[in-house]
Scaffold this motif. Structure first.
Motif, PDB file in Angstrom:
ATOM      1  N   UNK A   7       0.713  -1.207   0.030  1.00 29.60           N
ATOM      2  CA  UNK A   7      -0.015   0.050   0.133  1.00 29.60           C
ATOM      3  C   UNK A   7       0.753   1.163   0.071  1.00 29.60           C
ATOM      4  N   UNK A   8       0.795   2.030  -0.912  1.00 32.49           N
ATOM      5  CA  UNK A   8       1.356   3.488  -0.986  1.00 32.49           C
ATOM      6  C   UNK A   8       0.347   4.646  -0.989  1.00 32.49           C
ATOM      7  N   UNK A 184      -3.492  -4.994  -8.058  1.00 33.34           N
ATOM      8  CA  UNK A 184      -2.654  -4.537  -6.855  1.00 33.34           C
ATOM      9  C   UNK A 184      -3.736  -4.072  -5.841  1.00 33.34           C
ATOM     10  N   UNK A 185      -4.975  -4.812  -5.649  1.00 39.21           N
ATOM     11  CA  UNK A 185      -5.851  -4.473  -4.666  1.00 39.21           C
ATOM     12  C   UNK A 185      -5.341  -4.713  -3.358  1.00 39.21           C
ATOM     13  N   UNK A 232      -6.269   6.661  -7.409  1.00 40.49           N
ATOM     14  CA  UNK A 232      -4.879   6.920  -7.423  1.00 40.49           C
ATOM     15  C   UNK A 232      -4.096   5.998  -6.772  1.00 40.49           C
ATOM     16  N   UNK A 233      -4.473   4.856  -5.935  1.00 37.32           N
ATOM     17  CA  UNK A 233      -3.749   4.134  -5.178  1.00 37.32           C
ATOM     18  C   UNK A 233      -3.549   2.747  -6.042  1.00 37.32           C
ATOM     19  N   UNK A 234      -4.544   2.101  -6.906  1.00 36.76           N
ATOM     20  CA  UNK A 234      -4.386   0.940  -7.427  1.00 36.76           C
ATOM     21  C   UNK A 234      -4.657   1.148  -9.141  1.00 36.76           C
ATOM     22  N   UNK A 235      -4.293   0.002  -9.657  1.00 35.80           N
ATOM     23  CA  UNK A 235      -4.460  -0.021 -11.103  1.00 35.80           C
ATOM     24  C   UNK A 235      -5.931  -0.140 -11.534  1.00 35.80           C
ATOM     25  N   UNK A 325      -5.711  -3.374 -27.795  1.00 36.36           N
ATOM     26  CA  UNK A 325      -4.496  -2.690 -27.852  1.00 36.36           C
ATOM     27  C   UNK A 325      -3.835  -2.271 -26.433  1.00 36.36           C
ATOM     28  N   UNK A 326      -2.789  -2.475 -26.138  1.00 38.96           N
ATOM     29  CA  UNK A 326      -2.269  -2.046 -24.930  1.00 38.96           C
ATOM     30  C   UNK A 326      -3.240  -2.043 -23.807  1.00 38.96           C
ATOM     31  N   UNK A 327      -3.839  -3.381 -23.564  1.00 41.33           N
ATOM     32  CA  UNK A 327      -4.969  -3.569 -22.704  1.00 41.33           C
ATOM     33  C   UNK A 327      -4.365  -3.637 -21.311  1.00 41.33           C
ATOM     34  N   UNK A 328      -5.343  -3.019 -20.328  1.00 38.88           N
ATOM     35  CA  UNK A 328      -5.099  -3.014 -19.090  1.00 38.88           C
ATOM     36  C   UNK A 328      -5.358  -4.396 -18.475  1.00 38.88           C
ATOM     37  N   UNK A 329      -4.614  -4.835 -17.456  1.00 38.27           N
ATOM     38  CA  UNK A 329      -4.836  -5.986 -16.840  1.00 38.27           C
ATOM     39  C   UNK A 329      -6.415  -6.110 -16.436  1.00 38.27           C
ATOM     40  N   UNK A 330      -7.159  -7.294 -16.325  1.00 37.24           N
ATOM     41  CA  UNK A 330      -8.414  -7.425 -16.022  1.00 37.24           C
ATOM     42  C   UNK A 330      -8.769  -8.933 -15.240  1.00 37.24           C
ATOM     43  N   UNK A 331      -9.401  -8.924 -14.427  1.00 36.42           N
ATOM     44  CA  UNK A 331      -9.647 -10.374 -13.706  1.00 36.42           C
ATOM     45  C   UNK A 331     -10.096 -11.434 -14.840  1.00 36.42           C
ATOM     46  N   UNK A 332     -11.040 -11.076 -15.566  1.00 31.13           N
ATOM     47  CA  UNK A 332     -11.302 -12.046 -16.590  1.00 31.13           C
ATOM     48  C   UNK A 332     -10.545 -11.498 -18.072  1.00 31.13           C
ATOM     49  N   UNK A 333     -10.118 -12.807 -18.820  1.00 30.11           N
ATOM     50  CA  UNK A 333      -9.364 -12.382 -19.749  1.00 30.11           C
ATOM     51  C   UNK A 333      -9.939 -11.669 -21.004  1.00 30.11           C
ATOM     52  N   UNK A 334      -9.463 -10.735 -21.633  1.00 24.97           N
ATOM     53  CA  UNK A 334     -10.187 -10.064 -22.684  1.00 24.97           C
ATOM     54  C   UNK A 334     -10.516 -10.766 -23.917  1.00 24.97           C
TER      55      UNK A 334
END
Length: 354
Positions: A7-8, A184-185, A232-235, A325-334
């Motif tokens: 945690x930051x 990064x939850x 602001x704290x996590x992705x 394109x340049x996808x964000x991380x996601x819990x379910x595959x895109x």
């Protein structure tokens, strides 16, 4: 057992409470500033003039041409004006458009920022900048982007119309929702996310029904601050990527786009994030997170279809391609086909479905 996490905390100074905008000059002096540039949209020029009078000798000039999605061309114009006026600080007055412009200037100059939010966007407490160039919206993080001081004065939100209050609040909810299933939850941010959802879910209907309800407005601003802090704290994940694509490519209004897409993005991710869905449902006071979020949007009488805010049907497949394109991380595959189907439902205003 509590999981391993990092945690930051973002190093920003927060002033919260009715009437605290009166302290802006003191905050500028505390930062060692002597000549501040005020930023606003054209619609908030009158409010900018009031702040200018309040600053007195600290006033260095006003740039009132902030617009959605922070176009690079507008930033360059504002930068030239800032340099010509020899300003040593930035005062951003408004919502995401103005705050984004202030951040873009700070990234280029490293000047201190004081922000007075008038909406529930939440970007004022993040080190994230989204800017648009040639129809493509990109994001970046930097310590230079984070405002030094944020003044939450509920009186500044009283003129925000009910419809804009509703979509701005739904935009804020999206930050907390995606923080709950972020890569990064962590437990601290998840607590803030749940509290932010609760605060907005209980206050937004009251704000829409009675826009001059100061207590409801304050509660909504509190929730928006918490949700923005989560941002602001996590992705963030799929929802924010989609909204950046839709906004940057088709110039759709920022908050309504978030409002429409949020229940659909929740539906897409629900099978892969059951714990987050339980927290969201509990914070909303419902049994199911997806239907509960959709019902909240309906109750607030917000737009429910992308076609109603200017999205062309012919752009659905292009949008799905850009999301990949340049996808964000996601819990379910895109999956491009599934994303296109989701966008088609959102375009038509259909009920969200996994």
């Amino acid at each position: 057992m509590t999981q391993t996490f990092t945690y930051s905390a973002a190093p920003a100074r927060i002033l919260f409470g009715a009437g605290r905008a009166a302290e802006i000059a003191d905050e500028l002096r505390r930062l060692g500033c002597r000549r501040a540039l005020i930023l606003s949209t054209p619609a908030q020029q009158q409010l900018a003039e009031q702040i200018a009078q309040q600053l007195g000798e600290l006033y260095g000039g006003s740039f009132t041409e902030a617009v959605m999605h922070t176009p690079v061309a507008v930033t360059e114009k504002a930068l030239a004006y800032l340099q010509a006026q020899q300003c040593d600080s930035i005062v951003a007055l408004g919502g995401g458009s103005t705050i984004g412009l202030g951040k873009a200037l700070a990234l280029r100059t490293d000047l201190p920022q004081v922000v007075l939010p008038t909406t529930y966007a939440g970007s004022e407490v993040t080190a994230i900048l989204g800017q648009t160039d040639n129809g493509v919206k990109t994001t970046q993080r930097s310590p230079r982007i984070l405002p030094e001081v944020v003044i939450y004065d509920v009186n500044l939100t009283l003129t925000l119309p009910p419809a804009l209050s509703a979509t701005s609040g739904m935009n804020a909810l999206a930050h907390a929702v995606e923080a709950l299933y972020a890569k990064d939850a962590n437990p601290i941010v998840s607590l803030m996310a749940a509290e932010g959802i609760r605060a907005l879910a209980r206050s937004l209907p009251r704000v829409v029904a009675q826009p001059d309800d100061l207590a409801a407005r304050s509660d909504a601003q509190y929730g928006a601050w918490l949700c923005g802090t989560c941002l602001g704290a996590v992705g963030m994940a799929l929802h924010h990527k989609i909204c950046h694509v839709l906004g940057g490519t088709f110039d759709l209004p920022h908050a309504p786009t978030h409002t429409i897409m949020l229940p659909h993005a929740l539906a897409y991710n629900a099978p892969a994030a059951p714990q987050a869905m339980r927290v969201i449902a509990d914070a909303l006071g419902v049994d199911d997170a997806v239907s509960g979020m959709h019902a909240l949007a309906q109750n607030l009488d917000t737009p429910l279809a992308l076609r109603d805010i200017g999205m062309p049907e012919g752009g659905i497949l292009r949008a799905a391609e850009l999301v990949m394109q340049d996808a964000y991380w996601n819990p379910r595959p895109l999956e491009q086909q599934a994303i296109a189907a989701m966008l088609a439902r959102a375009w038509a205003g259909e009920t969200p479905a996994s």
